[in-house]
Structure formats: C-alpha cells, structure tokens
Design a protein around this motif. Sequence first.
Motif, PDB file in Angstrom:
ATOM      1  N   THR A   1       0.849  -1.192   0.000  1.00  0.00           N
ATOM      2  CA  THR A   1       0.000   0.000   0.000  1.00  0.00           C
ATOM      3  C   THR A   1       0.882   1.240   0.000  1.00  0.00           C
ATOM      4  OG1 THR A   1      -0.164  -0.109   2.428  1.00  0.00           O
ATOM      5  CG2 THR A   1      -1.907  -1.173   1.149  1.00  0.00           C
ATOM      6  N   PHE A   2       0.571   2.183  -0.899  1.00  0.00           N
ATOM      7  CA  PHE A   2       1.419   3.367  -1.048  1.00  0.00           C
ATOM      8  C   PHE A   2       0.569   4.607  -1.299  1.00  0.00           C
ATOM      9  CE2 PHE A   2       3.952   6.446  -3.397  1.00  0.00           C
ATOM     10  CZ  PHE A   2       5.084   6.521  -2.598  1.00  0.00           C
ATOM     11  N   GLY A   3       1.014   5.711  -0.728  1.00  0.00           N
ATOM     12  CA  GLY A   3       0.414   7.016  -0.975  1.00  0.00           C
ATOM     13  C   GLY A   3       1.325   8.075  -0.398  1.00  0.00           C
ATOM     14  N   CYS A   4       0.965   9.321  -0.598  1.00  0.00           N
ATOM     15  CA  CYS A   4       1.742  10.397   0.006  1.00  0.00           C
ATOM     16  C   CYS A   4       0.802  11.514   0.434  1.00  0.00           C
ATOM     17  CB  CYS A   4       2.824  10.911  -0.945  1.00  0.00           C
ATOM     18  SG  CYS A   4       2.241  11.435  -2.555  1.00  0.00           S
TER      19      CYS A   4
ATOM     20  N   GLU B   1       6.893   6.694   3.094  1.00  0.00           N
ATOM     21  CA  GLU B   1       8.140   7.440   3.190  1.00  0.00           C
ATOM     22  C   GLU B   1       7.934   8.626   4.125  1.00  0.00           C
ATOM     23  OE1 GLU B   1      11.314   7.076   1.366  1.00  0.00           O
ATOM     24  OE2 GLU B   1      10.444   5.059   1.394  1.00  0.00           O
ATOM     25  N   LEU B   2       8.780   8.734   5.135  1.00  0.00           N
ATOM     26  CA  LEU B   2       8.605   9.784   6.133  1.00  0.00           C
ATOM     27  C   LEU B   2       8.517  11.186   5.525  1.00  0.00           C
ATOM     28  CD1 LEU B   2       8.266  10.075   9.196  1.00  0.00           C
ATOM     29  CD2 LEU B   2      10.749  10.407   9.359  1.00  0.00           C
TER      30      LEU B   2
ATOM     31  N   PHE C   1       4.744  16.049   7.458  1.00  0.00           N
ATOM     32  CA  PHE C   1       4.955  17.462   7.139  1.00  0.00           C
ATOM     33  C   PHE C   1       4.157  18.352   8.081  1.00  0.00           C
ATOM     34  CE2 PHE C   1       1.842  15.559   4.325  1.00  0.00           C
ATOM     35  CZ  PHE C   1       0.725  16.359   4.488  1.00  0.00           C
ATOM     36  N   THR C   2       3.851  17.836   9.275  1.00  0.00           N
ATOM     37  CA  THR C   2       3.044  18.600  10.222  1.00  0.00           C
ATOM     38  C   THR C   2       3.848  19.674  10.948  1.00  0.00           C
ATOM     39  OG1 THR C   2       3.378  16.764  11.783  1.00  0.00           O
ATOM     40  CG2 THR C   2       1.310  16.831  10.603  1.00  0.00           C
ATOM     41  N   ARG C   3       5.134  19.736  10.678  1.00  0.00           N
ATOM     42  CA  ARG C   3       5.895  20.886  11.180  1.00  0.00           C
ATOM     43  C   ARG C   3       5.607  22.127  10.325  1.00  0.00           C
ATOM     44  NH1 ARG C   3      11.591  17.621  12.190  1.00  0.00           N
ATOM     45  NH2 ARG C   3      10.930  16.619  14.130  1.00  0.00           N
ATOM     46  N   ILE C   4       5.004  21.926   9.177  1.00  0.00           N
ATOM     47  CA  ILE C   4       4.537  22.955   8.257  1.00  0.00           C
ATOM     48  C   ILE C   4       5.702  23.669   7.577  1.00  0.00           C
ATOM     49  CG2 ILE C   4       2.959  24.862   7.853  1.00  0.00           C
ATOM     50  CD1 ILE C   4       1.640  22.366   9.146  1.00  0.00           C
ATOM     51  N   THR C   5       6.569  24.313   8.370  1.00  0.00           N
ATOM     52  CA  THR C   5       7.739  24.980   7.811  1.00  0.00           C
ATOM     53  C   THR C   5       8.985  24.429   8.477  1.00  0.00           C
ATOM     54  OG1 THR C   5       7.628  26.780   9.432  1.00  0.00           O
ATOM     55  CG2 THR C   5       6.449  27.098   7.349  1.00  0.00           C
ATOM     56  N   GLY C   6      10.144  24.784   7.937  1.00  0.00           N
ATOM     57  CA  GLY C   6      11.381  24.255   8.485  1.00  0.00           C
ATOM     58  C   GLY C   6      11.625  22.838   7.999  1.00  0.00           C
TER      59      GLY C   6
ATOM     60  N   MET D   1      11.449  19.171   6.963  1.00  0.00           N
ATOM     61  CA  MET D   1      10.345  18.351   6.469  1.00  0.00           C
ATOM     62  C   MET D   1       9.029  19.130   6.448  1.00  0.00           C
ATOM     63  SD  MET D   1      10.930  14.351   7.422  1.00  0.00           S
ATOM     64  CE  MET D   1      11.104  14.455   9.188  1.00  0.00           C
ATOM     65  N   GLY D   2       9.074  20.306   5.847  1.00  0.00           N
ATOM     66  CA  GLY D   2       7.893  21.160   5.769  1.00  0.00           C
ATOM     67  C   GLY D   2       7.095  20.933   4.496  1.00  0.00           C
ATOM     68  N   VAL D   3       6.072  21.733   4.307  1.00  0.00           N
ATOM     69  CA  VAL D   3       5.161  21.579   3.179  1.00  0.00           C
ATOM     70  C   VAL D   3       5.878  21.824   1.843  1.00  0.00           C
ATOM     71  CG1 VAL D   3       3.107  22.542   2.070  1.00  0.00           C
ATOM     72  CG2 VAL D   3       3.111  22.117   4.531  1.00  0.00           C
ATOM     73  N   HIS D   4       6.785  22.803   1.778  1.00  0.00           N
ATOM     74  CA  HIS D   4       7.484  23.085   0.520  1.00  0.00           C
ATOM     75  C   HIS D   4       8.255  21.858   0.040  1.00  0.00           C
ATOM     76  CE1 HIS D   4       6.503  27.318   0.392  1.00  0.00           C
ATOM     77  NE2 HIS D   4       6.971  27.502   1.622  1.00  0.00           N
ATOM     78  N   GLN D   5       8.982  21.214   0.969  1.00  0.00           N
ATOM     79  CA  GLN D   5       9.768  20.040   0.587  1.00  0.00           C
ATOM     80  C   GLN D   5       8.857  18.894   0.149  1.00  0.00           C
ATOM     81  OE1 GLN D   5      10.118  22.036   3.311  1.00  0.00           O
ATOM     82  NE2 GLN D   5      11.931  21.420   4.472  1.00  0.00           N
ATOM     83  N   PHE D   6       7.752  18.723   0.883  1.00  0.00           N
ATOM     84  CA  PHE D   6       6.820  17.648   0.544  1.00  0.00           C
ATOM     85  C   PHE D   6       6.272  17.817  -0.867  1.00  0.00           C
ATOM     86  CE2 PHE D   6       2.205  16.979   0.170  1.00  0.00           C
ATOM     87  CZ  PHE D   6       2.219  15.600   0.008  1.00  0.00           C
ATOM     88  N   LEU D   7       5.814  19.019  -1.201  1.00  0.00           N
ATOM     89  CA  LEU D   7       5.253  19.261  -2.528  1.00  0.00           C
ATOM     90  C   LEU D   7       6.287  19.018  -3.615  1.00  0.00           C
ATOM     91  CD1 LEU D   7       3.123  22.475  -1.854  1.00  0.00           C
ATOM     92  CD2 LEU D   7       2.276  20.160  -2.275  1.00  0.00           C
TER      93      LEU D   7
END
Length: 253
Positions: free
Chosen positions: A44-47, A72-73, A78-83, A85-91
């Motif tokens: 099972t996979f998703g992001c 994948e972590l 990405f619940t730190r939002i910024t900094g 593992m933030g949202v920008h890196q996730f996207l």
Amino acid sequence: MLAKQWLNNARDVMSRIEDTQMENIRKTAEVMADSIEAGRWVHTFGCGHATIPIEEMYPRIGGFVGFHPMIELPLTFFTRITGEMGVHQFLFLERMEGYGVEIMKGYNFDPKDTMWVFSHSGINNVNIDVALEAKKKGMKVIAFGSAAEAKGKQTRHSSGKTIFDVADLVVDTCAPAGDASVPLKNHQDKIGPVSTMAFITCVWMTVTTVAEILADRGVKLHIHPSHNVPGDTTAKERLEGCLTEYKRRVAGV
C-alpha cells in the motif's frame, strides 16, 4: 450550519461510492485475496493525506496480516509545516519524477504481489513512478482516487499518464476534484475536505470484502485483536500470532 453541510456532503460521497463502486471494489478485493492467499503482500502506497488510509489499514484493530504499508517519512510527516520536512519540501518530492523509482529499490517484490496506490488527483509523479515500477515487476496495480474528476487533467509525469491510466483496476472515491466541499462566506476557498473520509470508506469496504472472500475459501486470517477488552485473556497471544506471521512474510519464508 456548516457542520451539517459538511456531514451531508460526506454522506453524499459515501452514498455515491455505494451506488457506483461495489463491483469495482469486489474486483479489487478478488485480486488482493489472491495475493494474500498465496502468502504474499498487498503493498500500500500514498503520500500526503493519502497515507492516512494506509496507516488505518494495518497494524490496526480489526485489520489483518497481508497488507504491507510503504510510507516514506518525507511524504507524510509534514506537520511541522515549515522548516525541516515542511510543506514546501513535501510538494517538491511528490512531484519529483524518479523519486518513486528509488523508493521501489528498497523492497523485495514478487509477481504474485499487488500494489495498491492511493492518490486523490492521480497526477503526481511519485505515485505514477511506483505504479509503473510495480507493473514492470509483474504486479497488478490498483488505484483508489477521484478518477472521474481526473479525466482530462494534465498529468505531471513524462509518461503522459495519470495513476488511473496506469492501474489495472480503479475504485473511484467520488470526492470532488477540489476536495474541500463547503463554501465559506467572504472567502474564495472552500473548507471541509472529504477525500480522506472517502478513502477510509473505500478501504474498509474493500478490506472487509477481502476478508469475506478469504474466509469463504477457508483461509485463516491473522486478525489484529483489541487488547483493551477486559476479560479477553488470549488477546496478547493472538497479537503475537499476527506479528509472527507478519515477520514470516517479511522474511519471505
């Protein structure tokens, strides 16, 4: 009340799943049951929020061994939002073609396995990478997401395909393309997304159907028990049985 409006929207999605997707759910469940009965995996996979149905499935009270979570972590935490593992890196990562190919190198697969991918939009590269690699390895690929809403959408992948084009079988979660479903006064963007609820609904409709098929075939399921019920003296033993079977399958025995 907006609360009731969201509830009505959620019920509508669930009703549409019931009205339109039962046959597709049964077909996907048959494929998954074949993999589990063969002693193999439904990977099972998703992001992003599409990892929630994966975490809901196993390990989980009422779930059973046979579903292998691939999370994948950097694609979920990405619940730190910024900094860090933030949202920008996730996207960036979910849209980076080739990342899914590298993810797939970390696991051992068999043609008897099934790859189950969750993607609301169906257009992001990491999911399509994973699906294409799974097909190269001889696996059946199943995609859950807002398939009807994705028709005509431009994929981000160089193959020119969405996840729904790649998959052998598709279950439409019936969620709206924009996900959020409740208009808010004086605002452009809606609130109240429904895709996660739709994913979870489809997951348990599918997993219970897999269980039904396997039980009808006489296959013993290793079901994750609740260990919070007073007086259940064998819950720990049954849990150990699940983990032993899981480790056996991981080891490829």
